[in-house]
Design a protein around this motif. Structure first.
Motif, mmCIF file in Angstrom:
data_model
loop_
_atom_site.group_PDB
_atom_site.id
_atom_site.type_symbol
_atom_site.label_atom_id
_atom_site.label_comp_id
_atom_site.label_asym_id
_atom_site.label_seq_id
_atom_site.Cartn_x
_atom_site.Cartn_y
_atom_site.Cartn_z
ATOM 1 N N PRO A 229 0.780 -1.239 0.000
ATOM 2 C CA PRO A 229 0.000 0.000 0.000
ATOM 3 C C PRO A 229 0.815 1.295 0.000
ATOM 4 O O PRO A 229 0.368 2.311 -0.543
ATOM 5 N N HIS A 230 2.008 1.285 0.609
ATOM 6 C CA HIS A 230 2.776 2.526 0.737
ATOM 7 C C HIS A 230 3.412 2.980 -0.572
ATOM 8 O O HIS A 230 3.988 4.069 -0.628
ATOM 9 N N THR A 231 3.326 2.189 -1.622
ATOM 10 C CA THR A 231 3.975 2.545 -2.885
ATOM 11 C C THR A 231 3.118 3.450 -3.764
ATOM 12 O O THR A 231 3.515 3.778 -4.887
ATOM 13 N N GLY A 232 1.951 3.849 -3.267
ATOM 14 C CA GLY A 232 1.040 4.663 -4.053
ATOM 15 C C GLY A 232 -0.109 3.863 -4.630
ATOM 16 O O GLY A 232 -0.854 4.355 -5.493
ATOM 17 N N PHE A 233 -0.262 2.620 -4.170
ATOM 18 C CA PHE A 233 -1.319 1.747 -4.666
ATOM 19 C C PHE A 233 -2.669 2.272 -4.164
ATOM 20 O O PHE A 233 -2.918 2.345 -2.965
ATOM 21 N N SER A 234 -3.539 2.622 -5.086
ATOM 22 C CA SER A 234 -4.791 3.291 -4.752
ATOM 23 C C SER A 234 -5.989 2.359 -4.914
ATOM 24 O O SER A 234 -5.876 1.247 -5.438
ATOM 25 N N MET A 235 -7.151 2.849 -4.493
ATOM 26 C CA MET A 235 -8.391 2.103 -4.673
ATOM 27 C C MET A 235 -8.655 1.870 -6.159
ATOM 28 O O MET A 235 -9.090 0.787 -6.563
ATOM 29 N N LYS A 236 -8.361 2.866 -6.978
ATOM 30 C CA LYS A 236 -8.537 2.717 -8.421
ATOM 31 C C LYS A 236 -7.639 1.611 -8.963
ATOM 32 O O LYS A 236 -8.055 0.813 -9.819
ATOM 33 N N HIS A 237 -6.399 1.544 -8.456
ATOM 34 C CA HIS A 237 -5.478 0.485 -8.875
ATOM 35 C C HIS A 237 -6.030 -0.887 -8.505
ATOM 36 O O HIS A 237 -5.957 -1.836 -9.305
ATOM 37 N N LEU A 238 -6.584 -0.992 -7.305
ATOM 38 C CA LEU A 238 -7.115 -2.283 -6.870
ATOM 39 C C LEU A 238 -8.309 -2.697 -7.727
ATOM 40 O O LEU A 238 -8.416 -3.862 -8.135
ATOM 41 N N GLU A 239 -9.183 -1.766 -8.001
ATOM 42 C CA GLU A 239 -10.338 -2.089 -8.836
ATOM 43 C C GLU A 239 -9.902 -2.507 -10.237
ATOM 44 O O GLU A 239 -10.449 -3.449 -10.825
ATOM 45 N N THR A 240 -8.890 -1.830 -10.773
ATOM 46 C CA THR A 240 -8.352 -2.199 -12.088
ATOM 47 C C THR A 240 -7.752 -3.596 -12.065
ATOM 48 O O THR A 240 -7.971 -4.411 -12.966
ATOM 49 N N ALA A 241 -6.987 -3.884 -11.012
ATOM 50 C CA ALA A 241 -6.346 -5.196 -10.897
ATOM 51 C C ALA A 241 -7.393 -6.309 -10.796
ATOM 52 O O ALA A 241 -7.229 -7.382 -11.391
ATOM 53 N N LEU A 242 -8.472 -6.060 -10.079
ATOM 54 C CA LEU A 242 -9.525 -7.074 -9.945
ATOM 55 C C LEU A 242 -10.273 -7.271 -11.265
ATOM 56 O O LEU A 242 -10.756 -8.370 -11.555
ATOM 57 N N GLN A 243 -10.350 -6.234 -12.072
ATOM 58 C CA GLN A 243 -10.926 -6.377 -13.413
ATOM 59 C C GLN A 243 -10.007 -7.211 -14.300
ATOM 60 O O GLN A 243 -10.464 -8.043 -15.094
ATOM 61 N N MET A 244 -8.689 -6.998 -14.147
ATOM 62 C CA MET A 244 -7.711 -7.747 -14.936
ATOM 63 C C MET A 244 -7.677 -9.215 -14.528
ATOM 64 O O MET A 244 -7.467 -10.096 -15.368
#
Length: 348
Positions: A229-244
């Motif tokens: 999480p501390h690397t700048g990983f955002s909620m948008k990133h998580l949602e994108t990753a779950l779509q992928m």
């Protein structure tokens, strides 16, 4: 490699690190100014004067300086520098980026490191993604790794599949505890509490155990997303990753952590996903530092390599156990820090 000869110098160590990092190290300072090395990156929170440029290479010292004793650490601090001095090390290699004063007790490197004849190398982004250790410790084999997810350098995302022996979230937690030897750290803490007479003493590793924040210990684990999480990983990133990766059933975060009420956890609960917080930053010296140290020893067998591991504790001020230093601290505070200024001081 030149390091096979009897005498090793800083330049040979840099060459060895370039082998380890698959050519990512800065070998010529022009790589910093020209922008040709993608692992030279600026980290900033946009606080004036507080940004830092990561330079995976020799930060301080002479490449021709002989080296026989190397310390490998995570973060440079004045405690690390002083330990290196006491051990008569020639070179410190740290994972995290360094900065004048911030990493050296409030003073410039040029005034501090020469006192102990120390050279200094940093790595950070140049070391990321080179081995699968962090994922294996957390119970999965990484299938894909993006070290700049969303276009952010250092924003690492691993897509993994559970190891054959890992079936449940409980298996992941048990594996982490077993590998990291938490019972040893717990025994050390209990002994120190007793010796110092400080029952409230806490230590960073023990205070941050692996936890399950969504799901149950019996919940099945197969398809895993693992990020930091501390690397700048955002909620948008998580949602994108779950779509992928819609097959995902488990999210693991490690190095940095989130709390029970974080939006990542809330999303996992809504979607019926397991959410595990794994190892904290305080044990990255074992996750990343230990493989690096052994790799150096294998490439440069003439050099003695030491692991520089800081141990951070905290204690309630009411329980500080050394009575002489308690008196000292109270006296300094009462007589010099909170006392009323003299007339002479008021005039100034």
């Amino acid at each position: 490699m030149k390091g096979t000869r009897d005498q090793v110098d800083v330049g040979n160590v840099l060459e060895a690190l370039n082998v380890i990092s698959k050519g990512r190290m800065v070998m010529d300072w022009n790589e910093v100014t020209s922008g040709t090395n993608p692992y030279v990156v600026t980290k900033t929170s946009n606080i004036p004067g507080k940004s830092v440029i990561e330079i995976p290479g020799l930060i301080f010292g002479d490449k021709r300086k002989p080296v026989s004793r190397i310390g490998v650490g995570m973060t440079l601090t004045e405690s690390v520098i002083e330990l290196a001095s006491a051990m008569k090390l020639d070179l410190i290699i740290v994972h995290h980026p360094v900065a004048d004063a911030a990493s050296s007790g409030g003073v410039p490197f040029a005034d501090y490191l020469p006192l102990y004849n120390l050279s200094l190398i940093e790595m950070h982004e140049a070391f990321h993604g080179l081995h699968p250790g962090l994922t294996l410790l957390h119970g999965h084999t990484k299938l894909k790794t993006d070290i700049a997810f969303g276009g952010i350098p250092g924003n690492v995302l691993h897509k993994g599949v559970a190891l054959p022996e890992v079936h449940t979230a409980g298996d992941v937690l048990a594996r982490i505890d077993r590998f990291m030897g938490r019972e040893i750290d717990q025994d050390m803490l209990e002994a120190e509490r007793a010796i110092r007479g400080e029952s409230t003493l806490e230590e960073a590793t023990i205070s941050n155990p692996a936890k399950l924040l969504s799901g149950t210990p019996e919940s099945s684990v197969k398809h895993i997303l693992h990020f930091f999480p501390h690397t700048g990983f955002s909620m948008k990133h998580l949602e994108t990753a779950l779509q992928m990766y819609p097959e995902t059933d488990t999210i693991i975060v490690s190095i940095s952590r989130v709390r029970e009420d974080h939006e990542f956890v809330e999303l996992a609960k809504r979607r019926g996903l397991n959410f595990i917080v794994g190892n904290s930053h305080s044990v990255e010296i074992m996750e990343n530092g230990l493989p690096l140290a052994y790799a150096l020893e294998m490439l440069l067998p003439q050099v003695e390599v030491f692991l520089l591991r800081e141990r951070i504790t905290a204690v309630s001020l009411k329980e500080v156990g050394h009575s002489q230093m308690v008196k000292y601290g109270r006296d300094m505070a009462e007589m010099h820090l909170i006392s009323k200024p003299t007339q002479a001081v008021q005039i100034l």
